[in-house]
Design a protein around this motif. Sequence first.
Motif, short mmCIF file in Angstrom:
data_model
loop_
_atom_site.label_atom_id
_atom_site.label_comp_id
_atom_site.label_asym_id
_atom_site.label_seq_id
_atom_site.Cartn_x
_atom_site.Cartn_y
_atom_site.Cartn_z
N CYS A 34 26.50 9.83 14.86
CA CYS A 34 25.62 9.42 14.01
C CYS A 34 25.72 9.00 12.53
O CYS A 34 26.46 9.11 12.10
N GLY A 35 25.13 8.00 12.73
CA GLY A 35 24.96 6.81 11.27
C GLY A 35 24.56 8.01 9.45
O GLY A 35 24.67 6.94 8.68
N LEU A 36 23.83 8.54 9.88
CA LEU A 36 23.49 9.27 8.37
C LEU A 36 23.22 10.86 9.22
O LEU A 36 23.33 11.42 10.17
N TYR A 37 23.99 10.88 7.78
CA TYR A 37 24.08 13.58 8.76
C TYR A 37 24.32 13.31 6.57
O TYR A 37 24.73 13.30 5.65
N LEU A 38 23.55 14.19 7.06
CA LEU A 38 23.22 14.92 5.84
C LEU A 38 23.91 16.27 5.90
O LEU A 38 24.17 17.25 6.87
N THR A 39 25.20 16.89 4.77
CA THR A 39 25.75 17.69 4.97
C THR A 39 26.54 18.09 3.32
O THR A 39 26.28 17.62 2.16
N SER A 40 27.03 19.04 3.45
CA SER A 40 28.00 19.23 2.02
C SER A 40 28.75 18.20 1.46
O SER A 40 29.21 17.51 2.34
#
Length: 439
Positions: A265-271
Amino acid sequence: MSLRRFSAAALGAASFAFAAASPAYAVTEIQWWHAMSGPNNDVVNKLANDFNASQSDYKIVPSFKGSYADTLNAGIAAFRAGNAPGIMQVFEVGTATMMAAKGAIKPVSELMKEQGEKFDPASYLPAITGYYSTAKGDMLSFPFNSSSMVMWVNLDALKKAGINEPPKTWPEVFDDAKKLHATSPTCGLSASWITWGLIEQFSAWHNVPIGTKANGLDGFDTQFVFNTPLETKLIENLVELQKDKSFDYSGRTNTGEGRFTSGECGLYLTSSSFYPNVKANAKFNYTAVAMPYFPDVKDAPQNSIIGGASLWVMGGKSKEEYKGIAKFFTFLSDTDRQVYLHEESGYLPITKAAYEKTKASGFYEKNPILEVPLKELTNKPPTENSRGLRFGGLVQIRDVWSEEIEAALAGKKSAKDAMDAAVSRGNQMLRQFERTAGK
């Protein structure tokens, strides 16, 4: 030597040996239950070992108890059974649950005052102090590992897809996810901690309420109100992208984070606390940027709210245990120790002094990623919509919200119906919490 003289000599030797060894038995052990895994488990162990080596009266014994939810459940069960740990790490959404557990906790401000240890709530970053304090400003728990949500970016993947720079707005994210999907068939964009990101952080970042009464900070008798056209628009777009896996769901917690470090995954929202894992495992050029926002929303971006956890002192412990816990918290508050914790773990420096010292050292010039969550947190002065949140039973409520988002992503419900149901079911659970925990 007669048997009697031998016995007397042996007894004398044994008494001497016992006397020599007796100081070891005077050490007060303090159990610390936590949820830190991977590299951050090493950080926890080092902090405990360093404290233990700094004095000889107390021994902090850290124990990993699984996920945040697992640790909270284990601690509640242990308290009911009469064998709770001295210190328990609880994630931020468990704050209201801990507050309502009468007799289960000892407020940290009360503990530090009783033990004569210096403790100034004003020394912490305001957004952190406010989250873990009563309406009167008394701190309930000790801030430990605070984080915020950021967007992790695979720069090599962007370049391959012909994207010149990381996206800043949600429309740009949606477009870039489609372009990345063309070069990575299974995932362009994904996220962890789905309700934290798509409901809680999203609402604060856009300065819209999650619930009434300042998101519950001003009272448990609150109502969820996040089923607006704005939140629904976000889910609608992700539902559309899910159809061809331009966006691909990665679960309710952070079990899917390896999809970023593997390059899938090229973009990843997380902490922001994902930093040590990215640093250790990513075999590509990467960065982290602020959460995206919808540019047509007047006040966006506002400021982010903290995630992570704090340390709660459990009730019913001995005077010696409380004395040792207070000294351990003073030890943790040391500026250099806070700088170490920040730079190694990816969590925020929780004190102003640690942030200023880190900044003055030039650390962020070489490691700009670690300043991103701080810039988000301090982007604008917090409003009633972005100070934080405190909802009773939120651990269980998050599961209900996740169910509804999952139903929308699977095409079983419209985004609007899913958000309406998330609010309605959540409000029912708030009323149930009020009945069982008391107002």
